[in-house]
Design a protein around this motif. Structure first.
Motif, mmCIF file in Angstrom:
data_model
loop_
_atom_site.group_PDB
_atom_site.id
_atom_site.type_symbol
_atom_site.label_atom_id
_atom_site.label_comp_id
_atom_site.label_asym_id
_atom_site.label_seq_id
_atom_site.Cartn_x
_atom_site.Cartn_y
_atom_site.Cartn_z
ATOM 1 N N ASP A 12 0.804 -1.280 0.135
ATOM 2 C CA ASP A 12 0.083 0.070 -0.098
ATOM 3 C C ASP A 12 0.882 1.208 -0.088
ATOM 4 O OD1 ASP A 12 -2.335 -1.834 0.452
ATOM 5 O OD2 ASP A 12 -2.409 -0.940 2.366
ATOM 6 N N TRP A 13 2.442 1.477 0.872
ATOM 7 C CA TRP A 13 2.825 2.467 0.902
ATOM 8 C C TRP A 13 3.693 2.764 -0.673
ATOM 9 C CZ3 TRP A 13 7.387 1.414 -0.444
ATOM 10 C CH2 TRP A 13 8.169 0.260 -0.444
ATOM 11 N N ALA A 14 3.410 2.400 -1.245
ATOM 12 C CA ALA A 14 4.539 1.721 -2.908
ATOM 13 C C ALA A 14 3.729 3.066 -3.732
ATOM 14 C CB ALA A 14 4.785 0.605 -3.673
ATOM 15 N N ALA A 15 1.958 3.463 -3.225
ATOM 16 C CA ALA A 15 1.277 3.992 -3.508
ATOM 17 C C ALA A 15 1.223 5.284 -4.181
ATOM 18 C CB ALA A 15 -0.856 4.423 -2.959
ATOM 19 N N TYR A 16 2.415 5.626 -3.411
ATOM 20 C CA TYR A 16 2.764 7.714 -4.154
ATOM 21 C C TYR A 16 3.488 7.317 -5.422
ATOM 22 C CZ TYR A 16 7.835 6.471 -3.457
ATOM 23 O OH TYR A 16 9.162 5.319 -3.311
ATOM 24 N N GLN A 17 3.835 6.125 -6.084
ATOM 25 C CA GLN A 17 4.662 6.224 -7.378
ATOM 26 C C GLN A 17 3.997 6.690 -8.327
ATOM 27 O OE1 GLN A 17 6.722 2.586 -7.047
ATOM 28 N NE2 GLN A 17 7.814 2.841 -5.677
ATOM 29 N N CYS A 26 0.702 17.696 -2.947
ATOM 30 C CA CYS A 26 -0.901 18.129 -2.035
ATOM 31 C C CYS A 26 -0.346 17.396 -1.384
ATOM 32 C CB CYS A 26 -1.970 18.243 -2.710
ATOM 33 S SG CYS A 26 -2.152 18.961 -4.170
ATOM 34 N N LEU A 27 0.061 15.929 -1.252
ATOM 35 C CA LEU A 27 -0.641 14.662 0.617
ATOM 36 C C LEU A 27 0.260 15.482 1.214
ATOM 37 C CD1 LEU A 27 -1.016 12.713 1.287
ATOM 38 C CD2 LEU A 27 1.006 11.631 0.406
ATOM 39 N N LEU A 28 1.841 16.120 0.023
ATOM 40 C CA LEU A 28 2.598 16.209 1.512
ATOM 41 C C LEU A 28 1.972 17.851 2.021
ATOM 42 C CD1 LEU A 28 5.907 15.770 -0.063
ATOM 43 C CD2 LEU A 28 5.088 15.680 1.625
ATOM 44 N N LEU A 29 1.675 18.694 1.328
ATOM 45 C CA LEU A 29 1.286 20.331 2.178
ATOM 46 C C LEU A 29 -0.007 19.641 3.382
ATOM 47 C CD1 LEU A 29 1.729 22.215 -0.779
ATOM 48 C CD2 LEU A 29 2.807 22.555 1.207
ATOM 49 N N VAL A 30 -0.603 18.748 2.433
ATOM 50 C CA VAL A 30 -2.047 18.069 3.776
ATOM 51 C C VAL A 30 -1.033 17.617 4.901
ATOM 52 C CG1 VAL A 30 -4.008 16.957 4.412
ATOM 53 C CG2 VAL A 30 -3.714 18.453 2.228
ATOM 54 N N ALA A 31 -0.440 16.539 5.202
ATOM 55 C CA ALA A 31 0.327 16.149 6.210
ATOM 56 C C ALA A 31 1.110 17.792 6.617
ATOM 57 C CB ALA A 31 1.570 15.348 5.260
ATOM 58 N N ALA A 32 2.052 18.228 6.444
ATOM 59 C CA ALA A 32 1.943 20.142 7.274
ATOM 60 C C ALA A 32 1.246 20.639 7.385
ATOM 61 C CB ALA A 32 2.901 20.474 5.637
ATOM 62 N N GLY A 68 -9.094 7.624 -0.661
ATOM 63 C CA GLY A 68 -8.237 7.725 0.838
ATOM 64 C C GLY A 68 -7.295 7.951 1.341
ATOM 65 N N LEU A 69 -6.779 8.763 0.732
ATOM 66 C CA LEU A 69 -5.029 9.260 0.939
ATOM 67 C C LEU A 69 -4.805 10.860 1.780
ATOM 68 C CD1 LEU A 69 -2.796 8.563 -1.485
ATOM 69 C CD2 LEU A 69 -3.626 6.916 0.318
ATOM 70 N N VAL A 70 -6.605 11.167 1.508
ATOM 71 C CA VAL A 70 -6.694 12.783 2.310
ATOM 72 C C VAL A 70 -8.758 13.092 2.121
ATOM 73 C CG1 VAL A 70 -5.024 13.863 1.617
ATOM 74 C CG2 VAL A 70 -7.536 13.961 0.531
ATOM 75 N N GLU A 71 -9.082 13.131 3.540
ATOM 76 C CA GLU A 71 -10.139 13.281 3.652
ATOM 77 C C GLU A 71 -10.417 15.368 3.782
ATOM 78 O OE1 GLU A 71 -11.545 10.957 7.235
ATOM 79 O OE2 GLU A 71 -10.439 11.666 8.286
ATOM 80 N N SER A 72 -11.846 15.864 3.549
ATOM 81 C CA SER A 72 -12.383 16.488 3.942
ATOM 82 C C SER A 72 -13.464 17.067 4.601
ATOM 83 C CB SER A 72 -12.114 17.389 2.438
ATOM 84 O OG SER A 72 -13.444 16.631 1.871
ATOM 85 N N THR A 73 -13.190 18.610 5.435
ATOM 86 C CA THR A 73 -14.197 18.651 6.316
ATOM 87 C C THR A 73 -14.867 20.173 6.023
ATOM 88 O OG1 THR A 73 -13.084 18.886 7.873
ATOM 89 C CG2 THR A 73 -14.078 16.479 7.996
ATOM 90 N N THR A 85 -5.256 10.645 5.939
ATOM 91 C CA THR A 85 -5.631 9.340 6.531
ATOM 92 C C THR A 85 -5.185 8.541 7.641
ATOM 93 O OG1 THR A 85 -6.042 7.824 4.440
ATOM 94 C CG2 THR A 85 -7.802 9.605 5.164
ATOM 95 N N ASP A 86 -5.401 7.738 7.705
ATOM 96 C CA ASP A 86 -4.651 6.725 8.144
ATOM 97 C C ASP A 86 -3.329 5.612 7.023
ATOM 98 O OD1 ASP A 86 -4.406 6.971 10.448
ATOM 99 O OD2 ASP A 86 -6.319 5.052 10.445
ATOM 100 N N ASP A 87 -3.888 5.460 5.782
ATOM 101 C CA ASP A 87 -3.062 5.360 4.610
ATOM 102 C C ASP A 87 -2.376 5.983 4.165
ATOM 103 O OD1 ASP A 87 -4.899 3.231 4.991
ATOM 104 O OD2 ASP A 87 -6.667 3.224 2.606
ATOM 105 N N GLY A 88 -3.064 7.690 4.054
ATOM 106 C CA GLY A 88 -2.212 8.208 3.751
ATOM 107 C C GLY A 88 -0.723 8.888 4.309
ATOM 108 N N ARG A 89 -0.977 8.846 5.461
ATOM 109 C CA ARG A 89 0.675 8.306 6.239
ATOM 110 C C ARG A 89 1.442 7.195 6.272
ATOM 111 N NH1 ARG A 89 -3.025 11.139 9.370
ATOM 112 N NH2 ARG A 89 -3.886 10.833 11.054
ATOM 113 N N GLU A 90 0.899 5.874 5.348
ATOM 114 C CA GLU A 90 1.477 4.718 5.069
ATOM 115 C C GLU A 90 2.232 5.399 3.502
ATOM 116 O OE1 GLU A 90 1.249 0.726 4.177
ATOM 117 O OE2 GLU A 90 -0.406 0.834 5.557
#
Length: 104
Positions: A12-17, A26-32, A68-73, A85-90
């Motif tokens: 699952d973690w290889a999905a970034y490729q 965007c994923l890095l910025l959401v994490a930040a 499922g890597l980020v969620e919005s509210t 999300t947890d998957d996004g952190r992975e």
């Protein structure tokens, strides 16, 4: 073994490729800014780094959300705040580990 089965066999973690450079940014910025990542802030930061349109960044965020890597509210139906999300952190951990191996 076909190319499709090789993709299915990736951890699952290889999905970034499979993410575009804009989606990775965007994923890095959401994490930040986890839990406090406003769409406009992310769009501007991604534009500064990748020279892409706000629309392209919003599309990338929607794609990250759909897998499922980020969620919005938000206070209404408009997506204003994003969290990893947890998957996004992975996936982020996989990105970090891969970069670490390349730098060794």
């Amino acid at each position: 073994m076909t190319a499709d089965s090789d993709v299915d066999d990736q951890p699952d973690w290889a999905a970034y490729q499979n993410l575009t450079p804009t989606a990775q940014t965007c994923l890095l910025l959401v994490a930040a800014y986890d839990g406090d990542a406003w769409r406009g802030l992310i769009a501007q930061a991604a534009q500064d780094g990748l020279d892409v349109s706000d629309r392209h960044v919003r599309r990338s965020l929607a794609d990250l959300e759909s897998v499922g890597l980020v969620e919005s509210t938000g206070p209404n139906k408009h997506r204003q705040t994003y969290s990893v999300t947890d998957d996004g952190r992975e996936v982020l951990s996989g990105m970090r580990d891969s970069l670490g191996r390349m730098l060794e």
